[in-house]
Scaffold this active site. Structure first.
Site, PDB file in Angstrom:
ATOM      1  CG  HIS A  34      -1.844  -1.153   1.316  1.00 65.22           C
ATOM      2  ND1 HIS A  34      -2.522  -1.490   2.472  1.00 65.22           N
ATOM      3  CD2 HIS A  34      -2.218  -2.063   0.378  1.00 65.22           C
ATOM      4  CE1 HIS A  34      -3.267  -2.562   2.248  1.00 65.22           C
ATOM      5  NE2 HIS A  34      -3.100  -2.928   0.987  1.00 65.22           N
ATOM      6  CB  CYS A  35       4.173   2.064  -1.390  1.00 65.27           C
ATOM      7  SG  CYS A  35       4.036   1.369  -3.047  1.00 65.27           S
TER       8      CYS A  35
END
Length: 531
Positions: free
Chosen positions: A464-465
């Site tokens: 989930h960068c």
């Protein structure tokens, strides 16, 4: 230069695919989509359970993080998609949007037009939801969003176990409230993955004004007199954009290419021998990600999908899918989960769960020989901030990815609380008929130091960068609220890198929303009729 286009889109991931589909709706706009990865013809990209192969290398750049200095120098596999559709082609298809307050926080930071009521219409516009059509959901959009078709009885036992510790059932975590355990809706249509490419690009490949090039890696942006005018490919080819260049490489790819183009922190670029085109220190800063922890329990019987890893059972699973679109192949393997609180005073849920209907599903996660289940937890609002930097001027070299996990003590405390909560849920009586014993962390992990040692070995990225090309109204921000680059004309960044703060959930649906909203803003700026 070769043939010019009105718009060049760099990156065919979730947001880039949306841009390609929406901007090419105008037949007068010549649109070029450049994707460094290959096609999604491999059936594994379309089968829901194909996700289990994806984090182990298929369709990935194969990058790792730098050693994490706040986690005993652990190195994480950092899966970044290298295929048309990007992360939406290799993820677990979980459709979550974050909490309404996440977007209202952006608005309060000065990002007008990005509050929850502003972005909700774009979530709805994208959706073709097989269950809901109301204030929160839409039907008839390009993106298939569906109820899971292959849950197992242990999922209902998990809901009952969560109720034992005070966590309610929530039938729609993308609706009025995010609190509770749930079946996630999935980005699927007819029990096949609905990636952004399948939703926005594939149906429109016939358009004469849309050109899609795969295996097309950009070496650098071309900047002339303060304006981005095109791109240079790794083979030296130069392509011109008469209107805008749209960067959609994601939270790792976008800052990487900007820096390779001489756009970024000047001192650092000079240290690598890269000529500085534009000094922008915030590029590659502000990296945020959700650290995923997991509790693994061995089962008393074949109550998960683990047995289907054996060849004979795998063949039977394939037959089930072909005949009835049921069974393990139809499962994303993580369609059960929910949101709750590590900090009871948090403004909204700060922990997310994913119940894995098996073990060893993702790279680096232990497998149980007799079968088991995995309950993941991640702290949703990390305070730690990392970086994306180049290791050299060579575009073939992997970037230096440093999420800087657990740099902030609050992240460490809340992460451990979340892990303890997963253990508590799995120990409740409704799961007694299914679970033989907890194997990880196990009974030997007792103190907070024990937990820290455990997670320094057993943890992974949640994929989930975000945040590395931050949107804002201050001079240091990389893009403004219209996603225009702050300092150079002719360039917008349209992907999860623009998030000022990472949202409180999986991020794929938000990337698609960003692509939808950006498309309308671009159309409005250039007198193109919005769909």
């Amino acid at each position: 230069m070769t043939k010019g286009y009105d718009f060049i889109i760099i990156g065919g991931g979730a947001a880039g695919s949306v841009l390609a589909g929406r901007l090419s709706e105008n037949p007068d706009a010549q649109v070029l989509l450049l994707e460094a990865g290959g096609s999604d013809r491999n059936p594994l990209y379309h089968l829901p359970a194909g996700f289990a192969k994806m984090t182990k290398g298929i369709g990935s750049w194969g990058w790792d993080t730098v050693p994490q200095k706040h986690m005993q120098n652990k190195v994480f596999r950092y899966t970044q998609a290298k295929v048309i559709g990007g992360g939406s082609a290799i993820n677990a298809q979980i459709y979550t949007r974050g909490n309404a307050q996440d977007y209202d926080d952006w608005r309060q930071m000065g990002c007008e037009g990005w509050g929850y009521e502003d972005v909700l219409p774009y979530f709805r516009k994208a959706e073709d939801n097989d269950t809901y059509n109301n204030k929160y959901h839409g039907q008839g959009g390009p993106l298939g969003v569906s109820q899971p078709s292959a849950p197992l009885p242990i999922c209902d036992a998990y809901f009952d176990a969560a109720a034992e510790v005070g966590i309610p059932r929530n039938m729609d975590i993308n609706g009025e409230s995010q609190d509770g355990v749930c079946y996630y809706q999935l980005t699927q249509r007819n029990t096949r993955r609905s990636s952004a490419a399948m939703a926005y690009v594939t149906p429109n490949r016939h358009r004469k004004n849309l050109t899609v090039r795969l295996g097309a890696q950009v070496k650098r942006l071309i900047v002339e007199k303060g304006r981005v005018t095109g791109v240079e490919m790794v083979d030296g080819e130069q392509i011109h954009a008469t209107t805008e260049v749209l960067m959609s490489g994601g939270a790792i790819g976008s800052p990487r290419l900007l820096q390779l183009s001489g756009i970024g922190p000047a001192d650092y670029l000079q240290s690598l021998g890269i000529d500085v085109v534009y000094d922008k220190p915030q590029i590659g800063e502000n990296l945020q990600d959700h650290l995923d922890l997991y509790c693994i329990s061995e089962l008393k019987g074949p109550f998960s999908y683990d047995r289907y890893a054996k060849p004979l059972w795998a063949a039977w699973a394939g037959l089930q899918y072909i005949i009835a679109r049921k069974g393990p192949v139809a499962s994303s393997l993580f369609e059960t989960g929910g949101f709750w609180y590590a900090d009871p005073d948090a403004r909204s849920p700060d922990i997310q769960f994913h119940l894995g209907l098996g073990t060893g599903i993702e790279h680096g996660v232990a497998a149980m020989p007799q079968g088991g289940v995995t309950l993941n937890s991640c702290y949703l609002r990390p305070r730690s901030r990392g970086t994306v930097r180049l290791q050299s001027a060579d575009p073939a070299k992997a970037p230096l990815i440093d999420p800087n996990y657990l740099q902030d003590p609050m992240d460490r405390e809340m992460s451990i609380r979340g892990l303890k909560l997963t253990q508590e849920i799995l120990s409740q009586s409704p799961l007694k008929d299914y679970i033989l014993a907890e194997r990880l962390p196990g009974p030997d992990v007792k103190t907070d130091d024990d937990y820290f040692n455990f997670i320094s070995e057993h943890s992974k990225t949640s994929h989930h960068c975000a945040g590395t090309c931050r949107m804002g109204i201050d001079d240091a921000a990389v893009v403004d609220p219209s996603l225009k680059f702050n300092g150079l004309d002719g360039l917008r960044i349209v992907d999860n890198s623009i998030m000022p703060t990472v949202i409180s959930s999986n991020t794929n649906a938000a990337a698609i929303m960003i692509g939808e909203k950006a498309s309308d803003m671009i159309k409005a700026d250039h007198g193109m009729e919005a769909a």
